[in-house]
Scaffold this motif. Structure first.
Motif, short mmCIF file in Angstrom:
data_model
loop_
_atom_site.label_atom_id
_atom_site.label_comp_id
_atom_site.label_asym_id
_atom_site.label_seq_id
_atom_site.Cartn_x
_atom_site.Cartn_y
_atom_site.Cartn_z
N TRP A 1 1.67 2.28 -3.35
CA TRP A 1 0.22 2.98 -4.19
C TRP A 1 0.14 4.90 -3.41
O TRP A 1 -0.32 5.37 -4.26
N THR A 2 0.74 4.59 -2.51
CA THR A 2 0.78 6.18 -1.65
C THR A 2 1.30 6.67 -1.65
O THR A 2 0.65 7.92 -2.72
N SER B 1 -5.21 -3.75 -2.01
CA SER B 1 -3.88 -4.37 -1.48
C SER B 1 -3.84 -4.55 -0.09
O SER B 1 -3.15 -5.58 0.55
N ALA C 1 2.71 7.38 -5.18
CA ALA C 1 1.87 7.40 -6.36
C ALA C 1 1.34 8.77 -6.87
O ALA C 1 1.36 9.24 -6.64
N ALA C 2 0.22 8.08 -5.72
CA ALA C 2 -1.23 8.67 -5.19
C ALA C 2 -0.81 10.04 -5.18
O ALA C 2 -1.45 11.53 -5.53
N TYR D 1 -4.72 5.13 -7.82
CA TYR D 1 -3.20 4.81 -7.03
C TYR D 1 -3.95 4.73 -5.67
O TYR D 1 -3.79 3.12 -5.47
N GLN E 1 -6.02 1.67 -5.82
CA GLN E 1 -5.07 0.58 -5.47
C GLN E 1 -4.24 -0.37 -3.83
O GLN E 1 -4.06 -1.25 -4.14
N ALA E 2 -4.19 1.29 -3.48
CA ALA E 2 -3.32 0.65 -2.45
C ALA E 2 -4.54 0.27 -1.46
O ALA E 2 -4.09 -0.64 -0.70
N ALA F 1 -3.58 4.72 3.17
CA ALA F 1 -4.60 5.23 2.39
C ALA F 1 -6.16 5.59 2.81
O ALA F 1 -6.13 6.40 1.40
N ALA G 1 0.83 -0.98 0.02
CA ALA G 1 -0.08 -0.11 -0.44
C ALA G 1 1.04 1.09 0.16
O ALA G 1 0.81 2.51 -0.85
#
Length: 180
Positions: free
Chosen positions: A6-7, A32, A9-10, A25, A28-29, A39, A3
């Motif tokens: 993805w976080t 996952s 990337a967010a 993104y 997605q976190a 997240a 996570a």
């Protein structure tokens, strides 16, 4: 698959003002790692920022912060919920939550600042204006007694003073904080 990636990337997408990609993104976190506190908080923060562009996005933010609050009763989720509730006009929920944070975390500067924000909001809305501004100033004063260098508490205190029309006192408050 984690996570945290993805976080990150967010947040990167958020810095570029790409809300759709940031939400993708953070989803997605959450997918996952469904119980990832950060997240859910990040999703709420993105939705609150997006609410400036889209009406009622703060309602989705409330849900995201509630999920984070269920995972862990942390100050980040509490702050997000209180701000979202105030934006929604649900002052009683915001006040109750800020009091819960203050009671549960009495030595947290952030808990006192959140409580002060609720009372400052109430004062600006005209409900027992003077009384609520005084409560806000007491909360900020408590925050500053815990951390005298806290910029947010100093700024919020000055903001309340400005709302009361005490401009010189607000300037003096800001000046005094420069010498810490």
């Amino acid at each position: 698959t984690r996570a945290e990636g993805w976080t990150a990337a967010a947040y990167y997408s958020l810095c570029k003002q790409n809300f759709d990609k940031a939400l993708m993104y953070v989803e997605q976190a959450i997918e996952s790692e469904p119980t990832n506190y950060n997240a859910h908080c990040t999703k709420g923060e993105i939705l609150m920022l997006r609410s400036k562009e889209q009406q009622h996005a703060h309602m989705d933010a409330i849900n995201a912060f509630k999920k984070a609050w269920q995972v862990r009763r942390g100050i980040r989720a509490c702050r997000g919920l209180v701000v979202a509730y105030l934006k929604d006009g649900n002052v009683s929920q915001a006040r109750g939550l800020s009091r819960e944070a203050r009671t549960g975390m009495p030595e947290s500067v952030d808990a006192w600042i959140i409580l002060g924000k609720v009372y400052a909001h109430l004062g600006r809305k005209g409900n027992s204006r003077k009384e609520n501004f005084e409560k806000a100033k007491r909360a900020y004063k408590k925050a500053l007694s815990i951390d005298p260098r806290n910029v947010e508490a100093t700024y919020e205190t000055s903001d309340v003073l400005i709302s009361e029309g005490l401009l010189l006192l607000a300037v003096e408050t800001l000046k005094a904080s420069l010498f810490f």
